[in-house]
Structures are given as C-alpha cells and as structure tokens.
Design a protein around this motif. Sequence first.
Motif, mmCIF file in Angstrom:
data_model
loop_
_atom_site.group_PDB
_atom_site.id
_atom_site.type_symbol
_atom_site.label_atom_id
_atom_site.label_comp_id
_atom_site.label_asym_id
_atom_site.label_seq_id
_atom_site.Cartn_x
_atom_site.Cartn_y
_atom_site.Cartn_z
ATOM 1 N N MET A 293 66.116 -21.645 10.784
ATOM 2 C CA MET A 293 66.443 -20.770 9.653
ATOM 3 C C MET A 293 67.920 -20.884 9.312
ATOM 4 S SD MET A 293 66.693 -16.643 9.489
ATOM 5 C CE MET A 293 68.168 -16.767 10.487
ATOM 6 N N LYS A 294 68.204 -21.190 8.061
ATOM 7 C CA LYS A 294 69.582 -21.252 7.602
ATOM 8 C C LYS A 294 70.066 -19.876 7.144
ATOM 9 C CE LYS A 294 70.420 -26.005 6.088
ATOM 10 N NZ LYS A 294 70.845 -26.854 4.949
ATOM 11 N N ILE A 295 71.326 -19.588 7.412
ATOM 12 C CA ILE A 295 71.990 -18.396 6.875
ATOM 13 C C ILE A 295 73.036 -18.901 5.901
ATOM 14 C CG2 ILE A 295 73.310 -16.333 7.414
ATOM 15 C CD1 ILE A 295 72.122 -16.534 10.272
ATOM 16 N N ILE A 296 72.831 -18.644 4.627
ATOM 17 C CA ILE A 296 73.637 -19.276 3.575
ATOM 18 C C ILE A 296 74.387 -18.212 2.774
ATOM 19 C CG2 ILE A 296 73.606 -20.804 1.579
ATOM 20 C CD1 ILE A 296 70.934 -21.894 2.536
ATOM 21 N N PRO A 297 75.715 -18.201 2.812
ATOM 22 C CA PRO A 297 76.452 -17.336 1.888
ATOM 23 C C PRO A 297 76.239 -17.802 0.447
ATOM 24 C CG PRO A 297 77.867 -18.140 3.671
ATOM 25 C CD PRO A 297 76.609 -18.949 3.711
ATOM 26 N N VAL A 298 76.030 -16.859 -0.427
ATOM 27 C CA VAL A 298 75.966 -17.129 -1.862
ATOM 28 C C VAL A 298 77.120 -16.363 -2.499
ATOM 29 C CG1 VAL A 298 74.659 -16.801 -3.994
ATOM 30 C CG2 VAL A 298 73.478 -17.516 -1.891
ATOM 31 N N ILE A 299 78.055 -17.093 -3.073
ATOM 32 C CA ILE A 299 79.245 -16.475 -3.655
ATOM 33 C C ILE A 299 79.104 -16.489 -5.172
ATOM 34 C CG2 ILE A 299 81.757 -16.566 -3.845
ATOM 35 C CD1 ILE A 299 81.818 -17.982 -1.158
ATOM 36 N N LEU A 300 79.065 -15.300 -5.755
ATOM 37 C CA LEU A 300 78.935 -15.157 -7.207
ATOM 38 C C LEU A 300 80.336 -15.039 -7.798
ATOM 39 C CD1 LEU A 300 75.951 -12.619 -7.325
ATOM 40 C CD2 LEU A 300 75.886 -15.128 -7.261
ATOM 41 N N SER A 301 80.711 -16.044 -8.569
ATOM 42 C CA SER A 301 82.097 -16.140 -9.034
ATOM 43 C C SER A 301 82.167 -16.071 -10.551
ATOM 44 C CB SER A 301 82.729 -17.447 -8.530
ATOM 45 O OG SER A 301 84.101 -17.510 -8.845
ATOM 46 N N GLY A 302 81.616 -15.012 -11.111
ATOM 47 C CA GLY A 302 81.703 -14.813 -12.556
ATOM 48 C C GLY A 302 82.707 -13.733 -12.890
ATOM 49 N N GLY A 303 82.939 -13.511 -14.166
ATOM 50 C CA GLY A 303 83.843 -12.439 -14.604
ATOM 51 C C GLY A 303 85.280 -12.905 -14.749
ATOM 52 N N SER A 304 86.026 -12.150 -15.558
ATOM 53 C CA SER A 304 87.402 -12.541 -15.860
ATOM 54 C C SER A 304 88.446 -11.544 -15.387
ATOM 55 C CB SER A 304 87.567 -12.752 -17.373
ATOM 56 O OG SER A 304 87.253 -11.571 -18.079
ATOM 57 N N GLY A 305 88.062 -10.296 -15.108
ATOM 58 C CA GLY A 305 89.022 -9.342 -14.567
ATOM 59 C C GLY A 305 90.193 -9.046 -15.484
ATOM 60 N N THR A 306 89.916 -8.714 -16.746
ATOM 61 C CA THR A 306 90.999 -8.502 -17.701
ATOM 62 C C THR A 306 91.841 -7.271 -17.384
ATOM 63 O OG1 THR A 306 89.454 -7.329 -19.157
ATOM 64 C CG2 THR A 306 89.806 -9.669 -19.578
ATOM 65 N N ARG A 307 91.333 -6.363 -16.536
ATOM 66 C CA ARG A 307 92.136 -5.192 -16.169
ATOM 67 C C ARG A 307 93.312 -5.572 -15.284
ATOM 68 N NH1 ARG A 307 87.991 -0.846 -13.922
ATOM 69 N NH2 ARG A 307 87.006 -2.733 -13.111
ATOM 70 N N LEU A 308 93.324 -6.812 -14.780
ATOM 71 C CA LEU A 308 94.471 -7.306 -14.010
ATOM 72 C C LEU A 308 95.350 -8.235 -14.843
ATOM 73 C CD1 LEU A 308 92.903 -7.973 -10.487
ATOM 74 C CD2 LEU A 308 94.210 -5.996 -11.251
ATOM 75 N N TRP A 309 95.262 -8.115 -16.163
ATOM 76 C CA TRP A 309 96.193 -8.830 -17.025
ATOM 77 C C TRP A 309 97.599 -8.274 -16.774
ATOM 78 C CZ3 TRP A 309 99.793 -7.703 -20.747
ATOM 79 C CH2 TRP A 309 100.255 -8.775 -21.504
ATOM 80 N N PRO A 310 98.661 -9.102 -16.789
ATOM 81 C CA PRO A 310 98.720 -10.490 -17.253
ATOM 82 C C PRO A 310 98.528 -11.539 -16.169
ATOM 83 C CG PRO A 310 100.938 -9.684 -16.934
ATOM 84 C CD PRO A 310 100.023 -8.525 -16.601
ATOM 85 N N LEU A 311 98.242 -11.142 -14.924
ATOM 86 C CA LEU A 311 98.042 -12.152 -13.888
ATOM 87 C C LEU A 311 96.685 -12.819 -14.033
ATOM 88 C CD1 LEU A 311 100.043 -13.061 -11.777
ATOM 89 C CD2 LEU A 311 98.852 -11.659 -10.094
ATOM 90 N N SER A 312 95.661 -12.035 -14.326
ATOM 91 C CA SER A 312 94.328 -12.589 -14.532
ATOM 92 C C SER A 312 94.155 -12.956 -16.007
ATOM 93 C CB SER A 312 93.271 -11.564 -14.114
ATOM 94 O OG SER A 312 91.979 -12.059 -14.349
#
Length: 483
Positions: free
Chosen positions: A1-20
Amino acid sequence: MKIIPVILSGGSGTRLWPLSREQYPKQLLKLVGDFSMLQATALRLKDVTLIDGEKVSDPILVGNEEYRFLMAEQMRQIGIQNFPLILEPCGRNTAPALTLAALKAQFDDPDAVMIVMPADHIIQDEQAFQDAIRLGVELAETGKLVTFGIQPTAPETGYGYIRLGQSLGDHAFQVAQFIEKPNRVTAEQYLASGEFLWNGGIFAIKASVWLDKIQQCRPDIADATAQAFNRRTQDNDFIRPASDHFSVCPSESIDYAIMEKLASEQSNTSDVVVVPLAANWSDVGAWDALWEIGEKDEQGNVLMGDVIAVDTCDSLVLSSKRLVACVGLSDVIIVETSDAILVADKAHLQKIKDVVAQIKAAGRTETDAHRKINRPWGWYDCIDDGDRFQVKHIMVNPGASLSLQLHHHRAEHWVVVRGTAQVTRGEEVFLISENQSTFIPLGTIHRLENPGKVTLEMIEIQSGAYLSEDDIVRFQDNYGRNA
C-alpha cells in the motif's frame, strides 16, 4: 500500500499583496524559514515512516499550468524529482483537483492512501502533525474519509467549523456537521463550547474510496474529470488533462461535493471522521496572520529584511530590497517590494482587495507579476526602462537555454558579467565570456545558452519602438512554450 501526499497548489492569495502576485502566488513565497510554503508542505512528510514501516511516497502535485516550471524547480531544490505534476487547464476548485490526483494515485496503486494538503499552510509543530497523520492514515485504510480539524485558538469568522460527534477513541471523532463561516457571536459560542474545530482542508482518504464517493455524490464531476484524465497528454513529469473536458467540469470544493453530504445528520453515517490537530497551524490568509505567528521583538514587532524600527510596536515590517525605517508607529503592516509598497493599519487589512481591484482597473501590472520574472531557464529583472530602452539583469542556469527566437521591434545588446554564454546569431554560433559583449540586430534569429557549470549572469540592453514581452517569435524551445 502506497501512502501518497497530494498537494493542492491552486489560488493566488491576493490578500498578501504586494508580495503575492497572480503569477507568483503565496504558496511559492518564503514567508517563514528557508523554504517556500509549497516546499515546506512537501518536506513535512518527506521520508517519514507512518505505519507498518511504510514510508511516504513522493507527492502528486496538482496546480496551475502557469506555475509549472516554478513548482518543478522548487521541488528540485529540495531533492524531490520525477514526481507527477498534474496541470489544471483552468481552476475548478478542490473536488475536481483531488479527483484528478485520485485517478493518478489509483493508476499507480489501487490501495493507495492519499494525504491531501493545501500548499499554502504553515505548520510549526511537525511532530504533532505527523502523529495526527499516522492516526488518520490508519483510519483511512479502513475506508474512512478522514479530515483533520484544527484546534481553535480564537473565535475566527474566516474559517469553516467542524462539530464533533461521537468519540471513536484514540483521539478521533465522528463528524456531526460541517458549518460555514459563522458570525462573531456564533464563533465565540463555538469556541466556548469546546465541541468545534476549524476546518483546515487537510484529509486522508483512499484513492478508491474517494473515486467511489465522488461518483455517488457528484457523478457530473466524476465523469468530467475521468474523461479529462483518460485523454491526458504527458511530457516529462507534466500531466495535462484534456482541457475541453475539464473546462466543463463543475467547480466545487471537497467539503461541498462530498464531506458535507456524507456527514449530514440525515445520512446517519460514520464514514466521515475527524482527527483533532494542534500543530501551530496557520493558513496565512492575511498579513496579520503572519504577524501573529512571527518571532517578535520586545516591542511586539515582526521585522523581516533590512528594517530599522524606532518607537514602533505591534507591527509587521517586511523589506525585500531596500532599507525600511519606521518611527512612531503601532499596529501597522508595511511590506516593501521592488515595485510596490503597502502601508496599512492592521484593523483595515480586508481593504487590500480594494487596492488590488483599483490597480487592475487602472490597467497596471503590479498585481500580475513582480519585477523579477522567473523562467524555466532562470530569471530576469527589469532594472531600468524609459522611452525606447529597457535594461534587464539576466541569470541563466547551468546547461539551460532561452528559446530560438527573433523580435520584430527591438535590438539587444548583451554584456556577460559572469560565466560563459553561447550565442546563436543568425548563422553564427560563438562564445562570449566575462566583460565581453555582443549585439543582436532587430529581426535577427538568436538564442542565448549557458554551456558552463556555473550560473551565467548577463546585462541585456534593449532598444526599439516596442519593448513588451509579446514581441517574441519562437522557433524552437526546450520547455514546450509557444509564446
């Protein structure tokens, strides 16, 4: 049995502007420590042994096509290579993204258990996180859909909540109810009762179980993603689901699509369980969250970069390029980047979205990208510009090359600062070294390559009537870019 991390890397995070920025979202930023949030997420379970001596496999990443080279390079920097990177043709929220990952995980191992993690969280107590994940994986092996609820520390109104149901022993509970973001009074009641956890969006689920449940609850999502995955294309580690099928997939979150339905009181099921997680978690949804988790000085300031603070307290000051000096301030956020500076009262951070909207409405580019632009071959930084000229600082990685291209409206002068450049100019191919230069006339086919083992550092001076990046005609590119 494999244990596989699934990393969801969507979104832009505009509330951390101007760094994001839209082209460089928050999960790619180094906000705490030496790693980006994406890298820290991948490292959280790297080489960790969970149950029965089984080590966690390399992750499956699901992210935006636009960030593919940045994500791949950040993984390479931490020693994770040859992992599948599923590129969403368009954003469709977390349920379709997880379904794509489940199809890939089941393709590799029918019994695979997925550990689903957003790429933009900070978890400071790694041991507590790993202990909770071990329990969650054990439960997921039995067919449970496991969510990890964050122990609340304040009556937050920006998070969803999970109401605890019957205890299952070993620090796990049946989920009685998922609740959307409450108002302040309700959140205070939840905190006082001790019966609620924050919904952190972290899960442990068998790939086969997820695919069965998504077919049961949302066959429209299941069918669209299956068709998109079955008609995928692949180059290297990039997996591209068919865009015509994925684009018609409904946009839905994991919670709405599956968890809330199965955990509702009417369903009377114990399939959905929650494991409490107390691991100094933060989703860094806004600048005050970074101040809260940051290391503070005696005046309560979090100072990052080249900062001098005099008679200043309870503030976050972040400098990226220049000295920032603060005098007589309290409860403020100051974020300096090469092309924009934010100064805000902590009590009004929600209005950053209004700033971003005004910048976009004015047709400006400060919400799109930083002055320094990453490319699969390295990066460039526009250090000066004016009428009919632009100066760029260019870094080319060892063994990398720019595309074979031409420009209709500009000529270029190249000066080597460090390393050796191989230049293609029309029919010529030649080398130039430190303190040497060459000229690329307007309309001439050309290419810049780094044949050496050290980074190539260049200064490029562009001159012409039109200097925008869309004046590129590519004839051949090592990275599959057409424009």
